[in-house]
Design an enzyme around this catalytic site. Structure first.
Site, mmCIF file in Angstrom:
data_model
loop_
_atom_site.group_PDB
_atom_site.id
_atom_site.type_symbol
_atom_site.label_atom_id
_atom_site.label_comp_id
_atom_site.label_asym_id
_atom_site.label_seq_id
_atom_site.Cartn_x
_atom_site.Cartn_y
_atom_site.Cartn_z
ATOM 1 N N ASP A 70 -8.462 -28.317 33.201
ATOM 2 C CA ASP A 70 -9.889 -27.963 33.245
ATOM 3 C C ASP A 70 -10.690 -29.179 32.798
ATOM 4 O OD1 ASP A 70 -9.486 -27.983 30.434
ATOM 5 O OD2 ASP A 70 -8.964 -25.863 30.515
ATOM 6 N N ASP A 72 -13.806 -30.693 30.419
ATOM 7 C CA ASP A 72 -14.725 -30.497 29.300
ATOM 8 C C ASP A 72 -15.787 -31.589 29.379
ATOM 9 O OD1 ASP A 72 -13.079 -28.423 28.147
ATOM 10 O OD2 ASP A 72 -11.704 -30.006 27.540
ATOM 11 N N ASP A 149 -9.246 -35.182 17.844
ATOM 12 C CA ASP A 149 -7.960 -35.235 17.153
ATOM 13 C C ASP A 149 -7.157 -36.506 17.467
ATOM 14 O OD1 ASP A 149 -7.588 -34.193 19.707
ATOM 15 O OD2 ASP A 149 -6.563 -32.369 19.065
HETATM 16 P P1 ATP Z 1 -5.543 -29.276 27.581
HETATM 17 O O1 ATP Z 1 -5.016 -30.071 28.696
HETATM 18 O O2 ATP Z 1 -4.518 -28.459 26.912
HETATM 19 O O3 ATP Z 1 -6.812 -28.517 27.881
HETATM 20 P P2 ATP Z 1 -7.297 -30.809 25.911
HETATM 21 O O4 ATP Z 1 -7.083 -32.142 25.269
HETATM 22 O O5 ATP Z 1 -8.386 -30.720 26.921
HETATM 23 O O6 ATP Z 1 -5.912 -30.359 26.498
HETATM 24 P P3 ATP Z 1 -8.664 -28.694 24.537
HETATM 25 O O7 ATP Z 1 -8.102 -27.719 23.576
HETATM 26 O O8 ATP Z 1 -9.167 -28.222 25.846
HETATM 27 O O9 ATP Z 1 -7.530 -29.773 24.746
HETATM 28 O O10 ATP Z 1 -9.804 -29.469 23.767
HETATM 29 C C1 ATP Z 1 -10.665 -30.403 24.406
HETATM 30 C C2 ATP Z 1 -10.887 -31.612 23.526
HETATM 31 O O11 ATP Z 1 -11.553 -31.205 22.308
HETATM 32 C C3 ATP Z 1 -9.624 -32.314 23.062
HETATM 33 O O12 ATP Z 1 -9.186 -33.264 24.006
HETATM 34 C C4 ATP Z 1 -10.064 -32.959 21.775
HETATM 35 O O13 ATP Z 1 -10.780 -34.138 22.012
HETATM 36 C C5 ATP Z 1 -11.046 -31.934 21.201
HETATM 37 N N1 ATP Z 1 -10.384 -30.992 20.302
HETATM 38 C C6 ATP Z 1 -9.889 -29.770 20.607
HETATM 39 N N2 ATP Z 1 -9.356 -29.177 19.542
HETATM 40 C C7 ATP Z 1 -9.513 -30.015 18.517
HETATM 41 C C8 ATP Z 1 -9.187 -29.967 17.137
HETATM 42 N N3 ATP Z 1 -8.562 -28.916 16.616
HETATM 43 N N4 ATP Z 1 -9.514 -31.043 16.373
HETATM 44 C C9 ATP Z 1 -10.153 -32.104 16.900
HETATM 45 N N5 ATP Z 1 -10.474 -32.214 18.177
HETATM 46 C C10 ATP Z 1 -10.180 -31.189 18.993
HETATM 47 MG MG MG Z 2 -9.084 -28.956 27.970
#
Ligand code: ATP
Ligand code: MG
Length: 451
Positions: A70, A72, A149
């Protein structure tokens, strides 16, 4: 509002660190690889005078040549300002307020840049362990990057200029397949212990190694997971189980010492009496289904995780003299009641799990109208997939599976010819005594043989 603006302007020069701006030809992510919905969001925000970037997993995955799950978006527009620009949008969340913008079936998560931890004027609260329980302090792009993170999750892509902004050397970490925490790892894990699970999930999913400095504090901080609300832990575990790399992830959690007593669902997975082989097969099967873009359901997976517990209870009740079907029914209820106490699996999955389990004995009945009725059952597909795992794990004969495969493919006349006429004579005698044994839809008749 004005005070916030002044704060933002005053804050900007405080951080001298310049991002590396990486041009299209160095990273190769063209505007076309961004979803139309995400482009609509960034374009609209930029036209309204705000900054807007695609951020997080999407940029990381595109750099790796993978298809993002997805998209963001991060912006300096505040949640209310974002909402005002998009008709189909709503503000969600309390801990972190975000805006969901919908186009068609797609939803884009839009977050406002988060401020730095040094800012004490805003709306941020920590508990006694250092865990951040509320965080709506807004800030600059640079501060936002520092609050993410892992370095590979802190890359910002601007679809207009097609440039990537990288404050923490994330692009290099992507190249070197390294998961590295931004800032002091121990402090960042304390702020949000779920990051420990995220580290394991990303390492498993991306096939990255966890940087030693990031990994080191995990062993001693595992206990902090106890302070995290159960629903959030459960959601994070689901993400791991459906990451496409569940098997590797689960083993890595065990290797990091992050399971016993900390993650009820994981204890359930790793501590199945006698069912390790079946559970591994179920996880592998889930990974394969995701790789093939087939649907996966949590209830199905949980039904597999608990099956050997149900099986053991079922057998023991039968050994105590109970009839097969009531024994199975009680075994299911006992196992689910025990799960509820452990808070491992929410109750909303119970009905589907029970349905899959209670159809299992019917695969061992190949006479009369029974196979015809079973195949018409609305949950037949799920029950059959489950039955297949039982055969493949050695619990049931592969011949039985082959019979069902043939039966599914056959036409009506062929099916009639396939029926096993002398199956389970003991069972038949029983039926003669009770001609109308309640064989209602969805309810399993007694098993013809030992389960
Ligand atoms: P995925 O492919 O699983 O969606 P993602 O990296 O996009 O991986 P998300 O949970 O969708 O993960 O979160 C989007 C972004 O928000 C992350 O890439 C990170 O930058 C930030 N983020 C999410 N959760 C946290 C957290 N607990 N602490 C710090 N930053 C976070
Ligand atoms: Mg994501």
């Amino acid at each position: 509002m004005i005070a916030k603006l002044i704060r933002r302007v005053l804050k900007a020069p405080k951080f001298g660190k310049k991002p590396r701006t990486i041009p299209l030809k160095a990273h190769g992510i063209s505007r076309d690889s961004i979803s139309p919905c995400a482009l609509k969001v960034t374009d609209t925000l930029q036209k309204a005078g705000y900054d807007a970037y695609v951020v997080g997993g999407a940029v990381r995955d595109l750099l790796l040549g993978r298809e993002p799950k997805d998209f963001d978006v991060a912006t300096n527009a505040e949640p209310e300002e974002v909402r005002a620009l998009f008709r189909r949008s709503r503000i969600i969340g309390r801990r972190f307020q975000i805006v969901h913008v919908m186009c068609g079936a797609e939803t884009i998560e839009v977050t406002t840049f988060r401020g730095s931890a040094a800012d004490e004027n805003g709306d941020r609260h920590e508990d006694e362990t250092g865990r951040i329980v509320r965080d709506n302090v807004f800030g600059t792009l640079e501060e936002d990057a520092a609050r993410r993170d892992f370095t590979v999750n802190a890359l910002y892509y601007d679809p207009s200029s097609q440039e990537v902004r990288d404050y923490h050397d994330g692009v290099n970490d992507v190249r070197e397949k390294r998961l590295r925490m931004i800032g002091d790892p121990e402090k960042r894990f304390r702020e949000d212990p779920v990051r420990m699970l995220r580290a394991v999930r990303f390492a498993a999913k991306l096939d990255f190694h966890i940087d030693p400095a990031t990994r080191a504090p995990v062993a001693k901080l595992g206990d902090l997971l106890q302070h995290v609300p159960g629903a959030r832990l459960f959601d994070e575990m689901l993400k791991l189980l459906f990451s496409g790399h569940a098997l590797r992830g689960v083993h890595q959690l065990r290797a990091e010492g992050l399971h016993h007593g900390l993650l009820p669902l994981l204890d359930t997975i790793l501590e199945q009496p006698g069912g390790e082989r079946f559970v591994s097969l179920a996880l592998k099967n889930t990974d394969q289904r995701i790789a093939q873009d087939k649907p996966v359901s949590p209830a199905f997976l949980f039904a597999t995780l608990l099956w050997h517990e149900v099986l053991a209870a079922w057998r023991s009740l039968e050994a105590q003299g109970m009839k097969p079907f009531p024994a199975l029914s009680q075994a299911m209820n006992d196992v689910l009641a025990a799960q509820e106490k452990k808070l491992a699996i929410p109750r909303r999955f119970d009905a589907t799990m029970k349905e899959i389990w209670s159809m299992q004995p019917r695969f061992q009945m190949r006479s009369g109208q029974r196979p015809f009725r079973l195949i018409e059952h609305p949950r037949f597909r799920a029950a059959y997939d489950f039955f297949m795992l039982r055969c493949e794990s050695g619990e049931l004969e592969m011949d039985l599976l082959r019979w069902w495969d043939d039966f599914i493919d056959a036409d009506n006349a062929q099916r009639e010819a396939m029926l096993v006429r002398d199956e389970a004579p003991a069972k038949k005698r029983k039926r003669r005594r009770k001609p109308n044994a309640k064989a209602t839809e969805g309810e399993a008749p007694p098993a013809p043989e030992e389960p």
